[in-house]
Every structure is written in C-alpha cells, then in structure tokens.
Design a protein around this motif. Sequence first.
Motif, PDB file in Angstrom:
ATOM      1  N   ILE A   1     -24.180 -19.027  -0.201  1.00 41.79           N
ATOM      2  CA  ILE A   1     -25.383 -18.787  -0.984  1.00 41.79           C
ATOM      3  C   ILE A   1     -25.206 -17.457  -1.698  1.00 41.79           C
ATOM      4  O   ILE A   1     -24.971 -16.427  -1.067  1.00 41.79           O
ATOM      5  CB  ILE A   1     -26.637 -18.770  -0.092  1.00 41.79           C
ATOM      6  CG1 ILE A   1     -26.801 -20.132   0.594  1.00 41.79           C
ATOM      7  CG2 ILE A   1     -27.875 -18.430  -0.909  1.00 41.79           C
ATOM      8  CD1 ILE A   1     -27.893 -20.149   1.648  1.00 41.79           C
ATOM      9  N   SER A   2     -25.310 -17.491  -3.019  1.00 40.59           N
ATOM     10  CA  SER A   2     -25.093 -16.291  -3.828  1.00 40.59           C
ATOM     11  C   SER A   2     -25.914 -16.407  -5.104  1.00 40.59           C
ATOM     12  O   SER A   2     -26.015 -17.490  -5.687  1.00 40.59           O
ATOM     13  CB  SER A   2     -23.603 -16.151  -4.167  1.00 40.59           C
ATOM     14  OG  SER A   2     -23.371 -15.025  -4.983  1.00 40.59           O
ATOM     15  N   ILE A   3     -26.498 -15.296  -5.536  1.00 40.28           N
ATOM     16  CA  ILE A   3     -27.301 -15.307  -6.751  1.00 40.28           C
ATOM     17  C   ILE A   3     -26.566 -14.542  -7.851  1.00 40.28           C
ATOM     18  O   ILE A   3     -26.054 -13.447  -7.622  1.00 40.28           O
ATOM     19  CB  ILE A   3     -28.696 -14.690  -6.498  1.00 40.28           C
ATOM     20  CG1 ILE A   3     -29.588 -14.829  -7.735  1.00 40.28           C
ATOM     21  CG2 ILE A   3     -28.607 -13.242  -6.045  1.00 40.28           C
ATOM     22  CD1 ILE A   3     -31.054 -14.484  -7.471  1.00 40.28           C
TER      23      ILE A   3
ATOM     24  N   ASP B   1     -23.814 -12.769  -0.485  1.00 39.96           N
ATOM     25  CA  ASP B   1     -24.108 -11.469  -1.088  1.00 39.96           C
ATOM     26  C   ASP B   1     -24.425 -10.441  -0.002  1.00 39.96           C
ATOM     27  O   ASP B   1     -25.021 -10.757   1.023  1.00 39.96           O
ATOM     28  CB  ASP B   1     -25.287 -11.585  -2.055  1.00 39.96           C
ATOM     29  CG  ASP B   1     -24.940 -12.415  -3.279  1.00 39.96           C
ATOM     30  OD1 ASP B   1     -23.792 -12.322  -3.738  1.00 39.96           O
ATOM     31  OD2 ASP B   1     -25.814 -13.158  -3.754  1.00 39.96           O
TER      32      ASP B   1
ATOM     33  N   LYS C   1     -29.766  -8.309  -3.847  1.00 44.76           N
ATOM     34  CA  LYS C   1     -29.456  -9.732  -3.983  1.00 44.76           C
ATOM     35  C   LYS C   1     -29.982 -10.555  -2.809  1.00 44.76           C
ATOM     36  O   LYS C   1     -30.494 -11.662  -3.002  1.00 44.76           O
ATOM     37  CB  LYS C   1     -27.951  -9.918  -4.123  1.00 44.76           C
ATOM     38  CG  LYS C   1     -27.417  -9.561  -5.499  1.00 44.76           C
ATOM     39  CD  LYS C   1     -25.986 -10.048  -5.638  1.00 44.76           C
ATOM     40  CE  LYS C   1     -25.529  -9.990  -7.084  1.00 44.76           C
ATOM     41  NZ  LYS C   1     -24.223 -10.636  -7.271  1.00 44.76           N
TER      42      LYS C   1
ATOM     43  N   ILE D   1     -32.589 -13.680  -3.155  1.00 40.82           N
ATOM     44  CA  ILE D   1     -32.276 -15.018  -2.649  1.00 40.82           C
ATOM     45  C   ILE D   1     -33.418 -15.552  -1.791  1.00 40.82           C
ATOM     46  O   ILE D   1     -33.820 -16.718  -1.908  1.00 40.82           O
ATOM     47  CB  ILE D   1     -30.959 -14.993  -1.845  1.00 40.82           C
ATOM     48  CG1 ILE D   1     -29.756 -14.846  -2.782  1.00 40.82           C
ATOM     49  CG2 ILE D   1     -30.803 -16.247  -0.989  1.00 40.82           C
ATOM     50  CD1 ILE D   1     -28.446 -14.547  -2.081  1.00 40.82           C
TER      51      ILE D   1
ATOM     52  N   SER E   1     -31.697 -23.794  -0.368  1.00 38.87           N
ATOM     53  CA  SER E   1     -31.699 -22.646  -1.275  1.00 38.87           C
ATOM     54  C   SER E   1     -31.297 -23.069  -2.682  1.00 38.87           C
ATOM     55  O   SER E   1     -30.359 -23.856  -2.862  1.00 38.87           O
ATOM     56  CB  SER E   1     -30.725 -21.573  -0.780  1.00 38.87           C
ATOM     57  OG  SER E   1     -30.594 -20.539  -1.742  1.00 38.87           O
TER      58      SER E   1
ATOM     59  N   TYR F   1     -29.743 -21.341  -4.636  1.00 36.39           N
ATOM     60  CA  TYR F   1     -28.549 -20.580  -4.995  1.00 36.39           C
ATOM     61  C   TYR F   1     -27.308 -21.031  -4.215  1.00 36.39           C
ATOM     62  O   TYR F   1     -26.367 -20.271  -4.042  1.00 36.39           O
ATOM     63  CB  TYR F   1     -28.811 -19.090  -4.778  1.00 36.39           C
ATOM     64  CG  TYR F   1     -30.051 -18.627  -5.488  1.00 36.39           C
ATOM     65  CD1 TYR F   1     -30.132 -18.632  -6.880  1.00 36.39           C
ATOM     66  CD2 TYR F   1     -31.186 -18.237  -4.767  1.00 36.39           C
ATOM     67  CE1 TYR F   1     -31.286 -18.251  -7.541  1.00 36.39           C
ATOM     68  CE2 TYR F   1     -32.343 -17.850  -5.423  1.00 36.39           C
ATOM     69  CZ  TYR F   1     -32.389 -17.854  -6.803  1.00 36.39           C
ATOM     70  OH  TYR F   1     -33.524 -17.482  -7.452  1.00 36.39           O
TER      71      TYR F   1
ATOM     72  N   GLN G   1     -23.821 -22.553  -3.496  1.00 39.00           N
ATOM     73  CA  GLN G   1     -22.577 -22.674  -4.253  1.00 39.00           C
ATOM     74  C   GLN G   1     -21.484 -23.152  -3.308  1.00 39.00           C
ATOM     75  O   GLN G   1     -21.417 -22.696  -2.157  1.00 39.00           O
ATOM     76  CB  GLN G   1     -22.171 -21.333  -4.857  1.00 39.00           C
ATOM     77  CG  GLN G   1     -23.208 -20.783  -5.803  1.00 39.00           C
ATOM     78  CD  GLN G   1     -22.617 -19.821  -6.799  1.00 39.00           C
ATOM     79  OE1 GLN G   1     -21.420 -19.832  -7.068  1.00 39.00           O
ATOM     80  NE2 GLN G   1     -23.433 -18.969  -7.374  1.00 39.00           N
TER      81      GLN G   1
ATOM     82  N   ASP H   1     -20.579 -16.127  -6.537  1.00 43.24           N
ATOM     83  CA  ASP H   1     -20.492 -14.897  -7.304  1.00 43.24           C
ATOM     84  C   ASP H   1     -19.953 -13.762  -6.452  1.00 43.24           C
ATOM     85  O   ASP H   1     -20.429 -13.533  -5.341  1.00 43.24           O
ATOM     86  CB  ASP H   1     -21.895 -14.540  -7.811  1.00 43.24           C
ATOM     87  CG  ASP H   1     -21.920 -13.251  -8.609  1.00 43.24           C
ATOM     88  OD1 ASP H   1     -22.982 -12.632  -8.622  1.00 43.24           O
ATOM     89  OD2 ASP H   1     -20.899 -12.898  -9.221  1.00 43.24           O
TER      90      ASP H   1
END
Length: 216
Positions: free
Chosen positions: A9-11, A142, A147, A151, A203, A205, A207, A213
């Motif tokens: 999970i990353s924004i 993150d 961040k 999230i 979530s 976000y 990925q 990211d």
Amino acid sequence: MMLQTDINISIPKQLLPTLPQARFAGRITVIDSVDQARQALRALRRAGIVGFDTETRPSFRRGNPHKVALMQLSTDDRCFLFRLNKMGLSRALCNFLQDPSVMKVGLSVHDDFNVMRRSVFELSPQGFVELQTYVKSFHIKDISLQKIYAILFGEYMPKSQRLTNWEADELTQHQQAYAAMDAWACLRIYKYLKSGNFVPDESPYLQPIGVADNEN
C-alpha cells in the motif's frame, strides 16, 4: 481477487496536496518551565498512551547540529509542547521517557533519541512503539508520517513549518499547530490500526509488489 500477501500500500507523492488538509482540533499547551512540565506529565501519565515527536532547529551548515528544541507529547485531545531549549531535558521528562508503563508512539524515534542524547547521554527510552515498523504488518510500504496519515485518513499534513526556527523566543500559532499535529497523528494512526478498522485489501492505494511508489 488479490491476496494480502501479494500487495503493498503506497500513495503517490503528487496526490498528497490534492487531499483535504488535516488539522488537530484539540488543546495545545506550551510548556517552558520544570514546574509546568511536572503538571503536564501527571496528565500524560493518566492517559497511559501518548503520541510523541520532536523538533530541532534546522542547521544549514554541515557539522553544526542543534539540540532538540521542542518535544511534543499528545493525548487524543490535548498536546503539550515542551520547549527544551528553554527548560532543558529535565529529570521528570527523562523519567517519563524511560517509563515502560506509559506507551509512547512515534515515527523514526531512533533518530529523535540520538539527538536527545546530545543533552542527556545516558538516556534509555522505554515503552516506545515505532510506527515505521508497526505499519509494515498492514502492508503499508510508505514510511513518512505524511504519507501514512494520508493513506489511512485521506488527509494531507502540510510540512511548511518543518524548517522554521524552533528556538525562537515565541512559537507562532502555525508552528504550534504543526508540532501538535505531528505528535497527535502518531497516536491516531496507532489507535486506528490497533482497532482493526483498517482493511488492507480495501485500501484505494493498493499496488502489486514491485510497483509501489518509492518516494517516502
């Protein structure tokens, strides 16, 4: 369906300024004397768990580091700002930091400890939760507070005050709000994750591993 073991999970960093701005709505109290600190610490001990952060005057010259100027300790609805540049790292504060019965939640706390040891070499903090480690079990890649908060809560924590003078005679309202927000955010993040209300698979976000990211 994507399994939790297959996700991070990353924004994206560029998304942050588009989010609503986060705010701390609680009471902020500035502490600049040892007597005031003792009273504040009694209230913090009653809470049992607090958010933790520090601020240090920025140094723009290599090899000229400053000591911690401000320590923030926050409950759910009140944040105390201890002006260490005025009152020092008192014995009462050291005892609080070393008390394992009071949980302190912070981010990158090892760095904070290293800076504080410029004032008290033998300081041995206990009872701390490191958020950068804790969030990993929720597949959050993150590691910045900004961040992680975005999230979980969909809000943006501006950092415009980070490089201001934390040793100024008087802290501005913007500095106080920024400092309080950072400590309170640590506590809010921990409690929210601990509650079980965050479901990584849901979530926005998510990925796949390998494409999250990398800018933290």
